[in-house]
Enzyme design. Sequence first.
Site, mmCIF file in Angstrom:
data_model
loop_
_atom_site.group_PDB
_atom_site.id
_atom_site.type_symbol
_atom_site.label_atom_id
_atom_site.label_comp_id
_atom_site.label_asym_id
_atom_site.label_seq_id
_atom_site.Cartn_x
_atom_site.Cartn_y
_atom_site.Cartn_z
ATOM 1 N N THR A 141 0.851 -1.176 0.000
ATOM 2 C CA THR A 141 0.000 0.000 0.000
ATOM 3 C C THR A 141 0.893 1.234 0.000
ATOM 4 O O THR A 141 2.121 1.124 -0.172
ATOM 5 C CB THR A 141 -1.009 -0.071 1.177
ATOM 6 O OG1 THR A 141 -1.921 1.016 1.051
ATOM 7 C CG2 THR A 141 -0.330 -0.046 2.537
ATOM 8 N N LYS B 146 3.414 1.149 -4.006
ATOM 9 C CA LYS B 146 2.779 0.417 -5.115
ATOM 10 C C LYS B 146 3.572 0.503 -6.430
ATOM 11 O O LYS B 146 3.508 -0.404 -7.245
ATOM 12 C CB LYS B 146 1.351 0.932 -5.336
ATOM 13 C CG LYS B 146 0.389 0.514 -4.227
ATOM 14 C CD LYS B 146 -1.033 0.938 -4.542
ATOM 15 C CE LYS B 146 -1.972 0.515 -3.435
ATOM 16 N NZ LYS B 146 -3.385 0.798 -3.727
ATOM 17 N N ASN C 37 -0.393 -3.948 -6.109
ATOM 18 C CA ASN C 37 -0.880 -3.933 -4.724
ATOM 19 C C ASN C 37 -0.859 -5.320 -4.103
ATOM 20 O O ASN C 37 -1.175 -5.477 -2.933
ATOM 21 C CB ASN C 37 -2.286 -3.336 -4.636
ATOM 22 C CG ASN C 37 -3.347 -4.312 -5.082
ATOM 23 O OD1 ASN C 37 -3.112 -5.121 -5.974
ATOM 24 N ND2 ASN C 37 -4.513 -4.247 -4.484
ATOM 25 N N ASP D 264 -6.792 -4.225 -7.139
ATOM 26 C CA ASP D 264 -7.730 -3.148 -6.765
ATOM 27 C C ASP D 264 -8.887 -3.064 -7.757
ATOM 28 O O ASP D 264 -10.058 -3.051 -7.373
ATOM 29 C CB ASP D 264 -7.016 -1.787 -6.742
ATOM 30 C CG ASP D 264 -6.326 -1.514 -5.419
ATOM 31 O OD1 ASP D 264 -6.746 -2.094 -4.393
ATOM 32 O OD2 ASP D 264 -5.361 -0.721 -5.410
ATOM 33 N N GLY E 35 -12.033 11.075 -10.238
ATOM 34 C CA GLY E 35 -10.693 10.793 -9.747
ATOM 35 C C GLY E 35 -9.820 10.227 -10.857
ATOM 36 O O GLY E 35 -10.316 9.704 -11.871
ATOM 37 N N GLY F 196 -6.383 9.091 -9.606
ATOM 38 C CA GLY F 196 -5.236 8.584 -8.843
ATOM 39 C C GLY F 196 -5.136 7.067 -9.002
ATOM 40 O O GLY F 196 -5.677 6.489 -9.950
ATOM 41 N N GLY F 197 -4.447 6.438 -8.051
ATOM 42 C CA GLY F 197 -4.185 5.003 -8.152
ATOM 43 C C GLY F 197 -5.460 4.174 -8.233
ATOM 44 O O GLY F 197 -5.561 3.259 -9.057
ATOM 45 N N ALA F 198 -6.440 4.479 -7.389
ATOM 46 C CA ALA F 198 -7.675 3.681 -7.377
ATOM 47 C C ALA F 198 -8.429 3.860 -8.690
ATOM 48 O O ALA F 198 -8.915 2.892 -9.284
ATOM 49 C CB ALA F 198 -8.549 4.081 -6.188
ATOM 50 N N GLY G 213 -17.421 0.903 -0.457
ATOM 51 C CA GLY G 213 -15.982 0.641 -0.522
ATOM 52 C C GLY G 213 -15.568 -0.651 0.177
ATOM 53 O O GLY G 213 -14.507 -1.202 -0.121
HETATM 54 N N1 LIG Z 1 -12.030 0.091 -1.118
HETATM 55 C C1 LIG Z 1 -10.853 -0.274 -1.571
HETATM 56 O O1 LIG Z 1 -10.540 -1.463 -1.718
HETATM 57 C C2 LIG Z 1 -9.852 0.774 -1.954
HETATM 58 C C3 LIG Z 1 -8.691 0.425 -2.661
HETATM 59 C C4 LIG Z 1 -7.782 1.447 -3.023
HETATM 60 C C5 LIG Z 1 -8.053 2.749 -2.640
HETATM 61 N N2 LIG Z 1 -9.196 3.033 -1.944
HETATM 62 C C6 LIG Z 1 -9.505 4.416 -1.555
HETATM 63 O O2 LIG Z 1 -9.432 5.210 -2.716
HETATM 64 C C7 LIG Z 1 -9.139 6.546 -2.344
HETATM 65 C C8 LIG Z 1 -8.194 7.122 -3.369
HETATM 66 O O3 LIG Z 1 -6.980 6.418 -3.311
HETATM 67 P P1 LIG Z 1 -5.833 6.654 -4.397
HETATM 68 O O4 LIG Z 1 -4.774 5.664 -4.104
HETATM 69 O O5 LIG Z 1 -6.417 6.726 -5.750
HETATM 70 O O6 LIG Z 1 -5.328 8.122 -3.986
HETATM 71 P P2 LIG Z 1 -4.533 9.150 -4.886
HETATM 72 O O7 LIG Z 1 -3.684 8.430 -5.893
HETATM 73 O O8 LIG Z 1 -3.897 10.102 -3.936
HETATM 74 O O9 LIG Z 1 -5.668 9.946 -5.731
HETATM 75 C C9 LIG Z 1 -6.627 10.751 -5.073
HETATM 76 C C10 LIG Z 1 -7.664 11.245 -6.082
HETATM 77 O O10 LIG Z 1 -8.666 11.967 -5.360
HETATM 78 C C11 LIG Z 1 -8.770 13.292 -5.899
HETATM 79 N N3 LIG Z 1 -9.114 14.223 -4.808
HETATM 80 C C12 LIG Z 1 -8.664 14.188 -3.526
HETATM 81 N N4 LIG Z 1 -9.241 15.186 -2.805
HETATM 82 C C13 LIG Z 1 -10.047 15.863 -3.665
HETATM 83 C C14 LIG Z 1 -10.907 16.997 -3.533
HETATM 84 N N5 LIG Z 1 -11.054 17.626 -2.358
HETATM 85 N N6 LIG Z 1 -11.601 17.409 -4.611
HETATM 86 C C15 LIG Z 1 -11.483 16.759 -5.807
HETATM 87 N N7 LIG Z 1 -10.679 15.698 -6.004
HETATM 88 C C16 LIG Z 1 -9.971 15.248 -4.939
HETATM 89 C C17 LIG Z 1 -7.419 13.579 -6.513
HETATM 90 O O11 LIG Z 1 -7.548 14.595 -7.471
HETATM 91 P P3 LIG Z 1 -6.259 15.430 -7.977
HETATM 92 O O12 LIG Z 1 -5.615 14.597 -9.055
HETATM 93 O O13 LIG Z 1 -6.850 16.692 -8.491
HETATM 94 O O14 LIG Z 1 -5.370 15.639 -6.784
HETATM 95 C C18 LIG Z 1 -7.109 12.199 -7.132
HETATM 96 O O15 LIG Z 1 -7.814 12.032 -8.341
HETATM 97 C C19 LIG Z 1 -8.549 6.481 -0.925
HETATM 98 O O16 LIG Z 1 -9.437 7.130 -0.049
HETATM 99 C C20 LIG Z 1 -8.499 5.002 -0.600
HETATM 100 O O17 LIG Z 1 -8.910 4.768 0.724
HETATM 101 C C21 LIG Z 1 -10.090 2.078 -1.608
#
Ligand SMILES: NC(=O)c1ccc[n+]([C@@H]2O[C@H](COP(=O)([O-])OP(=O)(O)OC[C@H]3O[C@@H](n4cnc5c(N)ncnc54)[C@H](OP(=O)(O)O)[C@@H]3O)[C@@H](O)[C@H]2O)c1
Length: 289
Positions: free
Chosen positions: A68, A72, A93, A108, A131, A133-135, A254
């Site tokens: 994590t 990754k 992951n 994921d 979004g 990001g990684g997810a 989630g």
């Molecule tokens: N349920 C599951 O199995 C699972 C698995 C993986 C991840 N997740 C969850 O997925 C979420 C994202 O993870 P990640 O790894 O993708 O994170 P990440 O790579 O940091 O990406 C975060 C994303 O959220 C956007 N964002 C964050 N705050 C924002 C706001 N206030 N307004 C608009 N956009 C916003 C970012 O936009 P910008 O590009 O503009 O910054 C980016 O697109 C986490 O909360 C994690 O807990 C869940």
Amino acid sequence: MSELNFKQELVGCFGFPVAENPTQAMIESAFGAMNLDWRYLTLEVRPEGLQRAVEGARVFGFQGFNCTIPHKVEVIQYLDGLGESAELMGAVNCVVNREGRLIGENTDGKGFVSSLKEIEDPAGKSVVIFGAGGAARAIAVEMALSGATRLTIVNRSEDRGRELVDLLEGRVKERCPDLETDFVPWSGDYSVSDGTNIVINSTSIGLYPDVDARLNLDVNSLASDMIVADVIPNPPKTRLIRDAAERGCRVIDGLSMLVGQGVIGIEYWTGRTPDASVMRGGLEAVFGE
Ligand SMILES: NC(=O)c1ccc[n+]([C@@H]2O[C@H](COP(=O)([O-])OP(=O)(O)OC[C@H]3O[C@@H](n4cnc5c(N)ncnc54)[C@H](OP(=O)(O)O)[C@@H]3O)[C@@H](O)[C@H]2O)c1
């Protein structure tokens, strides 16, 4: 007298910080129900120690491990090979020990798709993803590989949004020629267009402790025949999930994605399919749901 064996098989999670990661509760619930004497260790690995941690996993004979934040992408250089999704996404992951070779997989997106398939087949569907990001990357790639035909990426930062669309339009489209994509810079309340089948929040908006944070989304544009999903596992009943359920949409929270990817990880590591409801129960006990 039966043969004695005091040596457990080991798997685990490498992350930093990692203390609040609940995966152990889910995976060890499954091992218990499967009568497997395996342990899932939650291991704090700082970035500068990642290479030695991977060597440690080899020395201790780990059957595999999850990676994590922040490992990754960095872990790839220390592995012996990658599965198709991980190679496309450039992120791992879940590492699997296959006859002594450590192979990086990405579960994921597969976990998300398996929870979606319980209620709908993604093939031919039009999907909006918040979004980039990684997810979001993992979900978008896996949705495309599962036959979704239209993916609209909505993201605040234009660079990251366009990078994901470039990946989809490039290497992913080679495998999925019917795929159409577009990018929408996220400013103001986004209105979901008619004809959209599935809406997914894959940003971190709504994650504890900012539980009342709202997506910039016109919730009145959600129609009752849409499926609305959220990646946020804690709390699972996010504001988006509540708003969508109120409008009659079918919802996926989630925890379902987390369980879905955990099931696939256990299948990779043990060759056996665990009971998803036991795993969800393990998580709900942690989150007090
Ligand atoms: N349920 C599951 O199995 C699972 C698995 C993986 C991840 N997740 C969850 O997925 C979420 C994202 O993870 P990640 O790894 O993708 O994170 P990440 O790579 O940091 O990406 C975060 C994303 O959220 C956007 N964002 C964050 N705050 C924002 C706001 N206030 N307004 C608009 N956009 C916003 C970012 O936009 P910008 O590009 O503009 O910054 C980016 O697109 C986490 O909360 C994690 O807990 C869940």
